[in-house]
Scaffold this active site. Structure first.
Site, PDB file in Angstrom:
ATOM      1  N   LEU A 102       0.837  -1.191   0.000  1.00  0.00           N
ATOM      2  CA  LEU A 102       0.000   0.000   0.000  1.00  0.00           C
ATOM      3  C   LEU A 102       0.878   1.248   0.000  1.00  0.00           C
ATOM      4  O   LEU A 102       1.764   1.388   0.837  1.00  0.00           O
ATOM      5  CB  LEU A 102      -0.929   0.005   1.217  1.00  0.00           C
ATOM      6  N   CYS A 103       0.624   2.144  -0.942  1.00  0.00           N
ATOM      7  CA  CYS A 103       1.366   3.398  -1.063  1.00  0.00           C
ATOM      8  C   CYS A 103       2.866   3.089  -1.176  1.00  0.00           C
ATOM      9  O   CYS A 103       3.285   2.314  -2.031  1.00  0.00           O
ATOM     10  CB  CYS A 103       1.039   4.302   0.120  1.00  0.00           C
ATOM     11  N   THR A 104       3.699   3.644  -0.295  1.00  0.00           N
ATOM     12  CA  THR A 104       5.140   3.402  -0.378  1.00  0.00           C
ATOM     13  C   THR A 104       5.508   1.995   0.067  1.00  0.00           C
ATOM     14  O   THR A 104       6.673   1.598  -0.055  1.00  0.00           O
ATOM     15  CB  THR A 104       5.907   4.427   0.466  1.00  0.00           C
ATOM     16  N   THR A 122       2.551   3.306  -7.189  1.00  0.00           N
ATOM     17  CA  THR A 122       2.794   3.812  -5.845  1.00  0.00           C
ATOM     18  C   THR A 122       2.300   5.252  -5.831  1.00  0.00           C
ATOM     19  O   THR A 122       1.690   5.710  -6.797  1.00  0.00           O
ATOM     20  CB  THR A 122       4.291   3.709  -5.469  1.00  0.00           C
TER      21      THR A 122
END
Length: 313
Positions: A102-104, A122
């Site tokens: 998730l995300c980074t 990302t």
């Protein structure tokens, strides 16, 4: 019972933990304890968030059988992890049915080698960094989330909820996922192929009346959507509406409507096999000629060229 293991790393973002709500609500909607949830880290113990608040975690190797591994990092990409940490994460990921960065957190998947040869996304502000650091990853920065077999990656922060609801849909079907989205008060369930940048966000209307008119436009693109129609939705006279709309968004209602139509048309072109004529009709351009002219003004390319790029990208 599928176990969802949320794995934190130092400096994790608290908002990412909100994804657990989707699985919790799925249990409620399905009227059964379908999912179990746990919060882990590689070593266990207290894990400090990006705001400095600590959270207790269980060592990952004590998680038992894991169905879904959710890997979370912070507001900046995590540094290169040591070999022992990556081995532990990799072992858990290989044993799980699916894994999501998730995300980074996608950077951790890249460090584990799970994204080599795969499409991934990302947070848009770190996409170039990921592309340069991991040339074997096919980075697509303008996506909410990407599903490549058992591996999922997402854009920043709230996109984690879109991934969680999509995972629920895979497990329990569209009806349960839709009910979960409504419980989460998600105004719009975003498909993975949707752009990270929304025209509704970029227009940034500040008043409820103008926002209401924009939402009406976005959900009624096949309507003419002239000033009179939008003004009626906003409960203003056409003259008052035009003046207020330009003051809040910096552009005319007609230009804003065209932007919304372009966004919807591009999503359909990239994610469906609808003919160009059907896309033009479904997004309110009426005919292909008008849609092509709008695409050339906005993107400098005709719609069929953007469709080809999406399919070969």
């Amino acid at each position: 019972m599928p176990h969802i293991a949320m794995v934190l790393s130092p400096g994790f973002q608290f908002l990412a933990l909100g994804t657990q709500a989707a699985f919790e609500l799925a249990n409620l909607v399905a009227d059964q304890d379908f999912y179990s949830l746990g919060i882990y880290s590689v070593q266990g113990g207290m894990m400090t968030s990006s705001t400095g608040l600590p959270l207790p975690t269980v060592p990952l190797m004590q998680a038992g059988p894991i169905d879904t591994l959710l890997v979370m990092a912070g507001t900046t990409p995590p540094p290169q992890q040591d070999a022992a940490t990556l081995d532990t994460l990799r072992e858990a990921a290989q044993a799980a049915r699916r894994v999501a960065g998730l995300c980074t957190g996608a950077f951790l998947l890249a460090q584990m080698g799970l994204l080599d040869g795969r499409r991934a996304t990302t947070h848009w502000s770190y996409a170039r960094m990921m592309r340069e650091a991991y040339p074997g990853v096919r980075v697509e920065e303008d996506r909410i989330f990407i599903n490549e077999g058992p591996v999922w990656t997402s854009a920043g922060l709230t996109a984690g909820l879109d991934v969680a609801v999509a995972l629920v849909e895979k497990d329990l079907g569209a009806d349960v996922a839709g009910a979960v989205a409504r419980r989460l008060v998600m105004h719009h369930r975003r498909a993975g192929g949707q752009s990270q940048h929304s025209e509704l966000l970029s227009l940034a209307a500040s008043s409820d009346r103008i926002q209401k008119a924009l939402i009406h436009a976005r959900t009624h693109l096949t309507n003419p959507l002239g000033v009179e129609e939008l003004a009626e939705v906003a409960a203003l006279s056409p003259r008052q509406f035009s003046r207020a709309f330009r003051a809040e968004t910096g552009q005319s209602p007609a230009k804003a409507v065209e932007q919304l139509r372009l966004e919807a048309a591009r999503i359909l072109l990239e994610d469906t096999r609808h003919s160009l004529e059907a896309v033009a009709q479904q997004t309110g351009f009426v005919d292909l000629r008008r849609m092509r002219e709008a695409f050339m003004r906005q993107y400098g390319q005709p719609p069929q060229a953007l469709r080809r790029l999406a399919r070969t990208g």
